[in-house]
Design a protein around this motif. Structure first.
Motif, mmCIF file in Angstrom:
data_model
loop_
_atom_site.group_PDB
_atom_site.id
_atom_site.type_symbol
_atom_site.label_atom_id
_atom_site.label_comp_id
_atom_site.label_asym_id
_atom_site.label_seq_id
_atom_site.Cartn_x
_atom_site.Cartn_y
_atom_site.Cartn_z
ATOM 1 N N LEU A 276 -3.825 -39.680 -82.375
ATOM 2 C CA LEU A 276 -3.133 -40.771 -83.056
ATOM 3 C C LEU A 276 -1.976 -40.259 -83.897
ATOM 4 O O LEU A 276 -0.920 -40.898 -83.976
ATOM 5 C CB LEU A 276 -4.127 -41.543 -83.934
ATOM 6 N N PHE A 277 -2.159 -39.103 -84.522
ATOM 7 C CA PHE A 277 -1.130 -38.572 -85.418
ATOM 8 C C PHE A 277 -0.323 -37.462 -84.757
ATOM 9 O O PHE A 277 0.166 -36.557 -85.424
ATOM 10 C CB PHE A 277 -1.767 -38.073 -86.724
ATOM 11 N N SER A 278 -0.177 -37.526 -83.422
ATOM 12 C CA SER A 278 0.669 -36.575 -82.717
ATOM 13 C C SER A 278 2.131 -36.960 -82.905
ATOM 14 O O SER A 278 2.453 -38.062 -83.370
ATOM 15 C CB SER A 278 0.321 -36.570 -81.226
ATOM 16 N N GLY A 279 3.017 -36.045 -82.524
ATOM 17 C CA GLY A 279 4.440 -36.316 -82.695
ATOM 18 C C GLY A 279 4.898 -37.561 -81.974
ATOM 19 O O GLY A 279 5.748 -38.304 -82.460
ATOM 20 N N ARG A 280 4.311 -37.844 -80.807
ATOM 21 C CA ARG A 280 4.756 -38.992 -80.017
ATOM 22 C C ARG A 280 4.371 -40.319 -80.666
ATOM 23 O O ARG A 280 5.149 -41.271 -80.679
ATOM 24 C CB ARG A 280 4.148 -38.909 -78.612
ATOM 25 N N HIS A 281 3.152 -40.381 -81.194
ATOM 26 C CA HIS A 281 2.654 -41.649 -81.731
ATOM 27 C C HIS A 281 2.842 -41.788 -83.235
ATOM 28 O O HIS A 281 2.653 -42.879 -83.779
ATOM 29 C CB HIS A 281 1.160 -41.814 -81.399
ATOM 30 N N LEU A 282 3.198 -40.691 -83.905
ATOM 31 C CA LEU A 282 3.246 -40.701 -85.368
ATOM 32 C C LEU A 282 4.187 -41.764 -85.950
ATOM 33 O O LEU A 282 3.813 -42.478 -86.883
ATOM 34 C CB LEU A 282 3.633 -39.314 -85.891
ATOM 35 N N PRO A 283 5.429 -41.921 -85.434
ATOM 36 C CA PRO A 283 6.303 -42.957 -86.012
ATOM 37 C C PRO A 283 5.704 -44.356 -85.918
ATOM 38 O O PRO A 283 5.791 -45.147 -86.870
ATOM 39 C CB PRO A 283 7.594 -42.832 -85.189
ATOM 40 N N LEU A 284 5.081 -44.674 -84.758
ATOM 41 C CA LEU A 284 4.450 -45.988 -84.607
ATOM 42 C C LEU A 284 3.351 -46.164 -85.639
ATOM 43 O O LEU A 284 3.274 -47.200 -86.314
ATOM 44 C CB LEU A 284 3.877 -46.142 -83.201
ATOM 45 N N VAL A 285 2.492 -45.156 -85.769
ATOM 46 C CA VAL A 285 1.372 -45.253 -86.698
ATOM 47 C C VAL A 285 1.870 -45.451 -88.126
ATOM 48 O O VAL A 285 1.388 -46.326 -88.855
ATOM 49 C CB VAL A 285 0.488 -43.990 -86.602
ATOM 50 N N LEU A 286 2.858 -44.658 -88.538
ATOM 51 C CA LEU A 286 3.376 -44.774 -89.900
ATOM 52 C C LEU A 286 4.069 -46.110 -90.121
ATOM 53 O O LEU A 286 3.946 -46.719 -91.194
ATOM 54 C CB LEU A 286 4.347 -43.621 -90.182
ATOM 55 N N GLY A 287 4.801 -46.597 -89.126
ATOM 56 C CA GLY A 287 5.464 -47.891 -89.256
ATOM 57 C C GLY A 287 4.477 -49.029 -89.382
ATOM 58 O O GLY A 287 4.637 -49.931 -90.224
#
Length: 467
Positions: free
Chosen positions: A14-25
Motif C-alpha cells: 500500500l505504501f509503495s512508491g507507485r501507490h503512495l501518492p494515492l494513499v496520501l491524497g
C-alpha cells in the motif's frame, strides 16, 4: 526451465512508491472530512449564538443529511457513467465552496446553505473515492485501504473538538472552516498520479444489463430527492415535537411513509428480503449502521442525565467511538487467513454483545466504565463489519457498477440511521420533561436487536452459486 528460474514479483504494498501518492491524497481528503464533521459539532453552538439564531440549530444539523442522500444517488450514476474523476473534482469544489460559504457567512441562511453544500460534497467524495480505489488499487490492498479510511477518524475524534475549541476561542470560528480550504490543495495534488492513471485507462465496456441498470438509476433519482426531503422533514419535526406534538407526529409519520416508498425504489431489488449476494450486503449495512448510530447519538445525553457526567466528560464516548472503530477496521485489514464473511459476522457478534453490555448503563447502576467498555467492544465490531462490507461491496461489483453499488450501500446506511434517530427521538421527546432510564434502555436494547438481525442476515452476503 526459464519459468522455474523466473523471479517472483514482490506482493503489492500500500505504501509503495507507485501507490503512495494515492494513499496520501485519500488520507488527506478523508481526514479533512472527519475534521469538518467534528468541528461543526464544536463550533455550531457559538455560530448560532453569534447570529442570535438558536432556532436554526436543528436546521443547520439536518441540512447535510438531506443533501447527502441525493448526492449519493447522483455520485453513483455519474461515477459509473463518466468514471470517478469528474465526480471527485466536483466534490472537492463543492467542499471548498461550502467551507468558504460558512467561513464568510454574514447570516444564518448562509451557514445553512453551506451545510447543504457540505452534505452534497461528502456524498460525491465518498463514492468517487471508493470507485477510484477500486480502479487504482489491486483487490488485495483494498481491505488495508478501507482500514486507513477508518483510522483517519482517530485523531479528528480525539483532538478535533479540542483544536476547534482553541481556534474558535483564539481566532474565531470562521478560521475553523477557512483553514480547511488551505489543506485541500496538497491533498488534491497528491491524487494527481492516480487520477491520470484512471483517465488513461479505457472505459469498461457496458453490457445490456449495465445499461438497463443505469436507466433504472436515473429513474430513481426523483425518489432519492423525495427521501432527502423526508429525512429533512423528520429531523425538523422531531426538533419541534414537544411544542407541536400533533403536527410534529403527523409530519414524522408522513415522512417515514415517504422514506419507505422511496427506499423500495432506490435500493437494489431484493434488499428488503436480504436476497443472497449484494442485496444482503446492503441490508446488513443498513441494519448495522442504524444499530450503532442510534445508540451513539444518545450515550452522551444518558451519561449527563443519569450518571451526572459533565458535557466534556460525556464526550468520552466520541473518543471511544473513533479509536475502537479504527482499531476494528485495522484488524480486518490484517492478513488473518479467514473468509471475509467470517470477519463480518465476528464484528456483528461483537457489536451485538457490546451494545447489550452498554445497555446496562441505563438498566442498572453498574459501573459506568463497565458500560463504556461494552461500547468500546461495539465500536471494534463496527470497525470490523463496516470495512468488511465496503470490501464485499467492491468484490460483488465490477467496473461498470461499482459506483452505483457503493452509493446504494451508503444510502441504505443513511436512510436507516435517519429513521432510527427519528423513532428514538420521538420516544425521547414524548418523555422530554423527565426522561426515565427505561427510555435510554429501550433505545440501546433496540440497537442491540438490530445488530442481532444484521448478524443473522450476514450469512446471505455470499455471491449466489450458479446451478
Amino acid at each position: 526451465m526459464s519459468s522455474v528460474n523466473a523471479p517472483v514479483a514482490p506482493p503489492p504494498r500500500l505504501f509503495s512508491g507507485r501507490h503512495l501518492p494515492l494513499v496520501l491524497g485519500v488520507i488527506g481528503l478523508v481526514t479533512l472530512s472527519a475534521l469538518e464533521n467534528r468541528a461543526v459539532g464544536t463550533a455550531l453552538p457559538t455560530m448560532v449564538r453569534e447570529f442570535d439564531a438558536l432556532g436554526s440549530f436543528g436546521l443547520a444539523n439536518a441540512a447535510p443529511n438531506a443533501s447527502f442522500l441525493i448526492s449519493l444517488a447522483i455520485a453513483g450514476l455519474w461515477s459509473d457513467r463518466r468514471g470517478p474523476i469528474p465526480t471527485l473534482r466536483t466534490g472537492a469544489i463543492a467542499f471548498t465552496l461550502a467551507q468558504l460559504l460558512v467561513g464568510t457567512a454574514s447570516a444564518m441562511p448562509m451557514i445553512v446553505a453551506g451545510r447543504l453544500l457540505s452534505g452534497l460534497a461528502e456524498g460525491l467524495l465518498d463514492v468517487s473515492l471508493m470507485v477510484l480505489v477500486a480502479r487504482a488499487l489491486p483487490a488485495v490492498l483494498r481491505p488495508k485501504m478501507f482500514s486507513l479510511f477508518a483510522a483517519m477518524w482517530i485523531l479528528p475524534s480525539l483532538f478535533g473538538p479540542v483544536l476547534t475549541g482553541v481556534v474558535t476561542e483564539q481566532f474565531g470560528w470562521r478560521w475553523v472552516f477557512l483553514g480547511a480550504v488551505l489543506l485541500i490543495v496538497p491533498s488534491w495534488m497528491l491524487l494527481g498520479p492516480a487520477m491520470r492513471q484512471t483517465l488513461s485507462t479505457p472505459a469498461p465496456e457496458r453490457s445490456a444489463e449495465d445499461a438497463a441498470a443505469l436507466e433504472a438509476g436515473r429513474a430513481a433519482l426523483p425518489w432519492a430527492l423525495a427521501a432527502s426531503v423526508a429525512l429533512f422533514s423528520m429531523t425538523l419535526a422531531g426538533d419541534h415535537l414537544e411544542a407541536h406534538p400533533v403536527i410534529g407526529g403527523i409530519a414524522i409519520v408522513v415522512a417515514v411513509v415517504v422514506l419507505g416508498l422511496a427506499a423500495v425504489r432506490v435500493m437494489p431489488q431484493g434488499t428488503f428480503v436480504a436476497r443472497r449476494g449484494f442485496p444482503a450486503v446492503v441490508a446488513v449495512r443498513g441494519l448495522g449502521s442504524a444499530a450503532f448510530a442510534s445508540v451513539g447519538a444518545y450515550l452522551p445525553l444518558l451519561l449527563t442525565l443519569q450518571h451526572h457526567f459533565s458535557p466534556s466528560q460525556a464526550g468520552v464516548t466520541l473518543s471511544i467511538t473513533g479509536t475502537s472503530w479504527a482499531f476494528g477496521s485495522w484488524l480486518q485489514g490484517r492478513e488473518h487467513g479467514i473468509q471475509r464473511v467470517t470477519v463480518l459476522r465476528t464484528g456483528l457478534a461483537l457489536m451485538t454483545g457490546g451494545l447489550l453490555v452498554t445497555s446496562l448503563l441505563a438498566w442498572t447502576d453498574a459501573s459506568t466504565w463497565f458500560g463504556l467498555i461494552g461500547w468500546a467492544f461495539a465500536g471494534i465490531g463496527m470497525g470490523l463489519n463496516s470495512s468488511s462490507l465496503s470490501v464485499l461491496t467492491l468484490d460483488l461489483s465490477d467496473a461498470g457498477n461499482s459506483g452505483r453499488n457503493s452509493s446504494a450501500a451508503q444510502m441504505a446506511a443513511s436512510m436507516s440511521i435517519a429513521t432510527a434517530l427519528a423513532v428514538s427521538g420521538t420516544l425521547l421527546a414524548l418523555n422530554a420533561s423527565n426522561p426515565q432510564p427505561w427510555v435510554f434502555g429501550a433505545i440501546i436494547t433496540a440497537g442491540a436487536a438490530l445488530a442481532l438481525v444484521a448478524l443473522l442476515t450476514a450469512t446471505r452476503v455470499r455471491r449466489p452459486t450458479s446451478a
